[in-house]
Design an enzyme around this catalytic site. Structure first.
Site, mmCIF file in Angstrom:
data_model
loop_
_atom_site.group_PDB
_atom_site.id
_atom_site.type_symbol
_atom_site.label_atom_id
_atom_site.label_comp_id
_atom_site.label_asym_id
_atom_site.label_seq_id
_atom_site.Cartn_x
_atom_site.Cartn_y
_atom_site.Cartn_z
ATOM 1 N N HIS A 75 0.827 -1.208 0.000
ATOM 2 C CA HIS A 75 0.000 0.000 0.000
ATOM 3 C C HIS A 75 0.858 1.252 0.000
ATOM 4 O O HIS A 75 1.837 1.334 0.726
ATOM 5 C CB HIS A 75 -0.911 0.016 1.234
ATOM 6 C CG HIS A 75 -2.083 -0.900 1.109
ATOM 7 N ND1 HIS A 75 -3.373 -0.463 1.162
ATOM 8 C CD2 HIS A 75 -2.136 -2.224 0.888
ATOM 9 C CE1 HIS A 75 -4.190 -1.496 1.001
ATOM 10 N NE2 HIS A 75 -3.453 -2.577 0.833
ATOM 11 N N TYR A 203 -9.819 5.040 7.317
ATOM 12 C CA TYR A 203 -9.980 5.359 8.739
ATOM 13 C C TYR A 203 -11.077 6.419 8.822
ATOM 14 O O TYR A 203 -10.883 7.540 8.349
ATOM 15 C CB TYR A 203 -8.682 5.924 9.332
ATOM 16 C CG TYR A 203 -7.567 4.917 9.499
ATOM 17 C CD1 TYR A 203 -6.750 4.555 8.428
ATOM 18 C CD2 TYR A 203 -7.315 4.341 10.743
ATOM 19 C CE1 TYR A 203 -5.710 3.637 8.593
ATOM 20 C CE2 TYR A 203 -6.282 3.433 10.917
ATOM 21 C CZ TYR A 203 -5.488 3.085 9.844
ATOM 22 O OH TYR A 203 -4.463 2.175 10.006
ATOM 23 N N PRO A 294 -4.672 -0.159 18.591
ATOM 24 C CA PRO A 294 -4.381 -0.596 17.211
ATOM 25 C C PRO A 294 -4.527 0.480 16.140
ATOM 26 O O PRO A 294 -4.202 0.224 14.977
ATOM 27 C CB PRO A 294 -5.406 -1.716 16.989
ATOM 28 C CG PRO A 294 -6.533 -1.398 17.909
ATOM 29 C CD PRO A 294 -5.917 -0.741 19.110
ATOM 30 N N LYS A 298 0.751 -0.435 15.029
ATOM 31 C CA LYS A 298 2.158 -0.531 15.431
ATOM 32 C C LYS A 298 2.525 -1.791 16.235
ATOM 33 O O LYS A 298 3.715 -2.118 16.363
ATOM 34 C CB LYS A 298 2.546 0.694 16.287
ATOM 35 C CG LYS A 298 2.642 1.974 15.503
ATOM 36 C CD LYS A 298 3.844 1.959 14.573
ATOM 37 C CE LYS A 298 3.823 3.070 13.556
ATOM 38 N NZ LYS A 298 4.016 2.627 12.182
ATOM 39 N N TYR A 385 3.462 6.513 10.298
ATOM 40 C CA TYR A 385 2.695 5.341 9.852
ATOM 41 C C TYR A 385 3.589 4.313 9.168
ATOM 42 O O TYR A 385 3.456 3.109 9.402
ATOM 43 C CB TYR A 385 1.586 5.806 8.898
ATOM 44 C CG TYR A 385 0.480 4.810 8.693
ATOM 45 C CD1 TYR A 385 -0.622 4.783 9.545
ATOM 46 C CD2 TYR A 385 0.529 3.893 7.641
ATOM 47 C CE1 TYR A 385 -1.644 3.872 9.356
ATOM 48 C CE2 TYR A 385 -0.491 2.977 7.447
ATOM 49 C CZ TYR A 385 -1.575 2.968 8.303
ATOM 50 O OH TYR A 385 -2.586 2.063 8.120
HETATM 51 C C1 PHB Z 1 -5.629 -4.664 10.113
HETATM 52 O O1 PHB Z 1 -5.484 -4.866 8.889
HETATM 53 O O2 PHB Z 1 -6.074 -5.538 10.884
HETATM 54 C C2 PHB Z 1 -5.322 -3.324 10.660
HETATM 55 C C3 PHB Z 1 -4.815 -2.338 9.823
HETATM 56 C C4 PHB Z 1 -4.562 -1.078 10.332
HETATM 57 C C5 PHB Z 1 -4.812 -0.799 11.650
HETATM 58 C C6 PHB Z 1 -5.297 -1.785 12.502
HETATM 59 C C7 PHB Z 1 -5.565 -3.053 11.997
HETATM 60 O O3 PHB Z 1 -4.577 0.451 12.124
#
Ligand code: PHB
Ligand code: APR
Length: 412
Positions: A75, A203, A294, A298, A385
């Site tokens: 990504h 998000y 989460p 990280k 990130y």
């Molecule tokens: C996930 O793909 O499970 C995932 C991705 C990004 C996050 C948290 C979980 O911030």
């Protein structure tokens, strides 16, 4: 009683413990890994799924990146959604071309277990009554019960990779300072058999609470909604989950595809760090030493970063007797850990709903608008990130670290 003699006894076969075993083997150091669950359980547990580029490269350099390279999805950006609009954050453009890879932690664990068993190295599942002893001496021991019989592992060093609820941190607790924060938040996560509706992660900040769209493959979506930390999953039939997701991620001209829910669960959110991450000959790594919410993705990256540093320090020590890297293991980890703690806290605070305070909501929206309109603010998000902001294990550190551990770094 069975007595095993090894150099490093590793408690816990999560990503941290298994990867440590792999890196140590590469450096010619023996280890025994013990795990209190069975193999099926460990390989079925659905967890995080996002790897920073540097950590993906570490997996490759350690010889366990082959399937990730084939099946992982690279990504270059993410979306932030708020006030009914979706904004693209071009991570790679903002952070020196770096990327992240979607590849489930479950898959990382499966690859590491397969490699360890192929290599014929000791990995004991389903152990009970685990205790760590004599780590203030030069002859530490780990005791457990395996197949009904007592086992004693005599070693030079113990690695506590047994997660937040393990036995290693409690064994040295009185020598540690512990920092923690509980959030009034949980995430209800589902894995669904439906192609992802968005190619990149979304998000979403919404008046009803946060939502996240992520994925595992071209056929599998992973989706999360903010809920209470003690939310009862029984109260969330699949139809209710989809309805709530639809409301929180709705966007004109775009729709969220639904499919059969394969798995669902609730995780409460917390931040936790213990300092130092070592006492005597016992070293903590991963969730045993720190937890992040989460939202910043990280947890897995920190766990794998810790063990890269630990493997490097142990290799130095076993090779030459030089204990300097081992003595500063904790300090080397904690800089990266606190950066990730802050980033995860910041993302969490910006994106979730905290009660009904309209002032708080306006602050969040102002911050979100700033992130998508100021290149400095967007760059800060992107650098964190993708893992560039985290220090020693960053871009420059990796080659040295991997080479230092006796591995050949992969060309970029
Ligand atoms: C996930 O793909 O499970 C995932 C991705 C990004 C996050 C948290 C979980 O911030
Ligand atoms: N003895 C042996 N093994 C144990 C014990 C014990 N007493 N207690 C726990 N374990 C095992 C757990 O069953 C688990 O398999 O230790 C392992 C710890 O693994 P994780 O919890 O996955 O922790 P870690 O390897 O540090 O990886 C961190 O996991 O929770 C996610 O978000 C987190 O992605 C991050 C990653």
């Amino acid at each position: 009683m069975t007595v095993l003699r090894t150099q490093v006894a590793i408690v816990g076969a999560g990503p941290a413990g298994l990867m440590l075993g792999r890196l140590l083997d590469e450096a010619g150091i023996e280890s025994v890994v013990i795990e209190n669950r069975n193999r099926d359980y460990v390989e079925a547990r659905i967890r995080a799924g996002l790897l920073e580029q540097g950590i993906a490269e570490l997996l490759e350099a350690a010889g366990v990146g082959e399937r990730m390279r084939r099946e992982g999805i690279v990504h270059h950006g993410i979306h932030l959604q708020f006030d009914g609009e979706r904004h693209h954050v071009p991570l790679s453009e903002l952070a020196e071309g770096r990327t992240v890879v979607i590849y489930g932690q479950t898959e990382v664990v499966k690859d590491l277990i397969a490699r360890r068993l192929d290599d014929g190295l000791p990995l004991l599942f389903d152990v009970g009554e685990v205790s760590v002893e004599d780590f203030e001496t030069a002859r530490p021991r780990v005791r457990c019960v395996h197949d009904g019989a007592p086992v004693e592992i005599q070693c030079d060093v113990i690695a506590g990779c047994d997660g937040f609820h393990g036995v290693c941190r409690p064994a040295i607790e009185r020598h540690l300072r512990q920092f923690s924060r509980e959030y009034p938040l949980g995430w209800l996560g589902i894995l669904a058999a439906v192609p992802p509706s968005s190619e990149e992660l979304v998000y979403a900040h919404h008046d009803r609470g946060f939502a996240l769209l992520t994925l595992r493959s071209s056929e599998l979506s992973r989706l999360y909604i903010q809920c209470a930390p003690d939310e009862r999953i029984e109260e969330w039939p699949d139809a209710r989950i989809w309805e709530e997701l639809q409301r929180r991620v709705a966007l004109d001209g775009w729709s969220l595809a639904e499919g059969p829910v394969l798995e669902k669960g609730v995780t409460a959110m917390r931040s936790f760090v213990c300092e130092p991450m070592q006492h005597g000959r016992l070293f903590l790594a991963g969730d045993a030493a720190h937890i992040v919410p989460p939202t910043g993705a990280k947890g897995l990256n920190l766990a794998l970063g810790d063990v890269a540093l630990l493997a490097h320090a142990l290799a130095e020590w076993f090779r030459s007797g030089d204990a300097r890297a081992l003595e500063s293991y904790s300090a080397a980890c904690l800089g990266r850990v606190w950066r990730a703690e802050h980033f995860s806290y910041w993302m969490t605070s910006m994106l979730h709903r905290f009660g009904d305070d309209p002032f708080e909501r306006q602050l969040q929206l102002s911050q979100l608008r700033y992130v998508v309109s100021s290149s400095a603010a967007a760059r800060s998000l992107a650098e964190n990130y993708v893992g560039l902001a985290a220090g020693p294990l960053g871009a420059a550190g990796l080659d040295g670290l991997v080479a230092g551990a006796g591995l050949v770094a992969v060309p970029r």
